[in-house]
Design an enzyme around this catalytic site. Structure first.
Site, PDB file in Angstrom:
ATOM      1  N   LYS A  38       0.799  -1.229   0.000  1.00 44.41           N
ATOM      2  CA  LYS A  38       0.000   0.000   0.000  1.00 44.41           C
ATOM      3  C   LYS A  38       0.829   1.277   0.000  1.00 44.41           C
ATOM      4  O   LYS A  38       0.368   2.316  -0.485  1.00 44.41           O
ATOM      5  CB  LYS A  38      -0.964   0.001   1.185  1.00 44.41           C
ATOM      6  N   ASP A  93      -9.274   3.116   2.804  1.00 47.87           N
ATOM      7  CA  ASP A  93      -9.081   2.380   4.049  1.00 47.87           C
ATOM      8  C   ASP A  93      -9.649   3.103   5.266  1.00 47.87           C
ATOM      9  O   ASP A  93      -9.874   2.479   6.297  1.00 47.87           O
ATOM     10  CB  ASP A  93      -7.591   2.095   4.276  1.00 47.87           C
ATOM     11  N   GLY A 118      -0.247  -1.032  14.619  1.00 53.37           N
ATOM     12  CA  GLY A 118       0.314  -1.156  13.290  1.00 53.37           C
ATOM     13  C   GLY A 118       0.787   0.183  12.760  1.00 53.37           C
ATOM     14  O   GLY A 118       0.345   1.244  13.232  1.00 53.37           O
ATOM     15  N   ALA A 119       1.685   0.128  11.780  1.00 58.41           N
ATOM     16  CA  ALA A 119       2.208   1.359  11.187  1.00 58.41           C
ATOM     17  C   ALA A 119       2.410   1.215   9.688  1.00 58.41           C
ATOM     18  O   ALA A 119       3.139   1.996   9.077  1.00 58.41           O
ATOM     19  CB  ALA A 119       3.521   1.755  11.852  1.00 58.41           C
ATOM     20  N   GLY A 120       1.748   0.226   9.078  1.00 56.22           N
ATOM     21  CA  GLY A 120       1.833   0.036   7.636  1.00 56.22           C
ATOM     22  C   GLY A 120       0.847   0.923   6.887  1.00 56.22           C
ATOM     23  O   GLY A 120       0.302   1.886   7.433  1.00 56.22           O
ATOM     24  N   GLY A 121       0.611   0.572   5.623  1.00 58.25           N
ATOM     25  CA  GLY A 121      -0.238   1.404   4.782  1.00 58.25           C
ATOM     26  C   GLY A 121      -1.644   1.571   5.307  1.00 58.25           C
ATOM     27  O   GLY A 121      -2.203   2.679   5.313  1.00 58.25           O
ATOM     28  N   TYR A 160      -9.393 -10.215   9.102  1.00 59.18           N
ATOM     29  CA  TYR A 160     -10.533 -11.141   9.078  1.00 59.18           C
ATOM     30  C   TYR A 160     -10.072 -12.492   8.559  1.00 59.18           C
ATOM     31  O   TYR A 160      -9.039 -12.611   7.899  1.00 59.18           O
ATOM     32  CB  TYR A 160     -11.683 -10.598   8.226  1.00 59.18           C
ATOM     33  N   GLY A 206     -13.632  -7.166  10.757  1.00 57.00           N
ATOM     34  CA  GLY A 206     -12.940  -7.023   9.478  1.00 57.00           C
ATOM     35  C   GLY A 206     -13.850  -7.038   8.276  1.00 57.00           C
ATOM     36  O   GLY A 206     -13.567  -6.387   7.263  1.00 57.00           O
TER      37      GLY A 206
END
Length: 267
Positions: free
Chosen positions: A70, A106, A124-127, A211, A234
């Site tokens: 992402k 998102d 979390g720290a992603g996209g 999910y 989810g």
């Protein structure tokens, strides 16, 4: 039935085999009488640039982008809309006039909640976490705290948010897993599905982006429900972002009830 006239949308990620997006989006296209199709294609990390170029070369109408691409896919978009620019993340691409236009949906589930004045913990720290944290700040959350397994990434996202929203109260936690007490809202933006990452109280709301493809609740969702807390699972999150992506590609109102039913129907 797919024909030479069918417009195709692809899900780019790795893995994609358990994704319910194809089932949901194909049901939506059929419900609106659109000759469109949606497929999931696993892409190796070294092939992302070629995959993005292939959207143009093969005449795709658009794409969804999922873990772990992402943020990496930003480099291959010709243009980003305001949402993607602020989030630094793309999960939806429209192919138009030979160009790749990047967006993110998102944060759609967050915008459906009343988060103004609430304190939020983002795991979390992603996209996806970047898009969710950005949406929380945009919607007036009283505070946003980031925690990730790699503390440097948590601090980097916190710095990004402070730059975008100088008036917002933003923090990062060094420990993993972090304590969740004192927060109104906890968002799991990691792929963790089978571990109760944090202990939740009855008064807290959980939004879990993860999910199981077979519809089973994640361990965190199950724990939150047992405690009696409010849960956005989810599939709820997938429905919100999927409906927004559908409308971004097609310009047609998403058949949300049909999409929800497709997600709830066993394969």
């Amino acid at each position: 039935m797919l024909t030479g006239k069918t417009r195709l949308v692809v899900l780019i990620g790795r893995p994609v085999s358990e994704s319910l997006s194809p089932r949901m989006q194909n049901a939506a296209f059929a419900a609106r009488g659109l000759d469109w199709g949606y497929v999931g294609l696993a892409v190796d990390p070294g092939d992302l640039e070629q995959a993005a170029a292939g959207l143009l070369a093969l005449g795709f109408a658009g794409a969804n982008v999922t873990t772990p691409y992402k943020t990496a896919v930003l480099s291959y978009c010709d243009e980003l809309d305001d949402a993607a620019e602020r989030a630094g993340s793309v999960n939806t691409i429209v192919v138009r006039d030979g160009r790749l236009l990047g967006s993110t949906t998102d944060g759609a589930a967050i915008r459906d909640l009343e988060v103004a004045g609430l304190s939020a913990l983002v795991l979390g720290a992603g996209g996806a976490a970047q898009a969710v944290a950005t949406a929380l700040a945009e919607e007036g959350a009283a505070g946003v705290t980031i925690a990730a397994r790699t503390e440097e990434r948590a601090h980097a996202l916190a710095v990004r948010l402070r730059t975008l929203f100088p008036e917002a109260k933003v923090a990062a936690r060094d420990e993993w897993p972090p304590p969740a007490d004192g927060f109104d809202l906890v968002v799991n933006a990691t792929p963790i599905r089978d571990e109760v990452v944090v202990a939740l109280a009855e008064s807290q709301t959980l939004v879990d982006l993860a999910y199981h493809g077979d519809g089973r609740p994640t361990a965190l969702v199950e724990a939150a429900r047992q405690r009696g807390g409010k849960v956005v699972d989810g599939l709820d999150v997938l429905l919100a972002q999927g409906a927004a992506s559908f409308e971004t590609w097609t310009g047609v109102q998403a058949p949300v009830d049909v999409m929800r039913a497709a997600l709830k129907t066993p394969a």
